[in-house]
Scaffold this active site. Sequence first.
Site: not given
Length: 281
Positions: A119, A260-265
């Site tokens: 919640c 959006f910490v993923r795929n080297e970005r």
Amino acid sequence: MSLVAPATIQKVVGENLTEVSDLLAVEEPLEIRLGFGPVDDRQQKSVSVTMRTPGHDEELAMGFLFTEGIIHQPSDIVSCRHCVQDSEKEGNVLRVELKPDVVVDWARLERNTFTSSSCGLCGKTTIDAVRALTPGPMLSDFAVEPSIIHSLADRIREAQLAFAYTGGIHAATLFDAEGKLLLVREDIGRHNALDKLIGAAFWQNWLPLTQFGIFLSGRVGVELVQKSWMAGVPLLAAVGAPSSLAVQMAQDAQMTLAGFVRNERFNLYSEPGRVRITQLA
């Protein structure tokens, strides 16, 4: 209590159906009760019921009470243990006994109390009431290389034991400037995972966490920024997206917020100077 529970499911692949065994993340209620008042007039009151994955319940309670401004140091607590008198709620009621001289602000707690694992800020009347609990802007010189942030998601996934079995549980992780993972806590609720992490750090007298970052496995709502701000965390990173209020509060706190910490970005929404970028496109 186990973090996972067995289940039999019907699995569909293409046009084919098979019956297989599976594991699910356990979700059960935890009631947090406070024992408080002078020695000659002790009282007990339920302050929160949250849906959580069992395990590290004491840390969850301490993290919750700290980030809500009810306790301030480990010495405020006399004991923290599961109640055994109620057989119907065995393992799902935790009583925290406070020192007799700890004064509880019930009006503030009633405004801020969580009621479920998802919640967020249910019942909070204004965002200003949340800000009133937090310390001032972050002045920490904590900084990391981009490569450390890039590496966190995969490294933390390896440390997520319950996620490996269920695929349905969140993690909160504490790391230092060299990228060392110091604590990992899991829970079906994002807020509970963070409370467990902060509670563990609180009990070890690590607060404020001015020389550490926190990484979250999901999206970032304003309540997660508020909890991190209360704990003194200068950098908060997450796999998912932040909300507009999360970004606004991170800016107010002068906290570095990465999403959006993923795929080297990853995206930086506030205080980018704590990430040592050497090249500009």
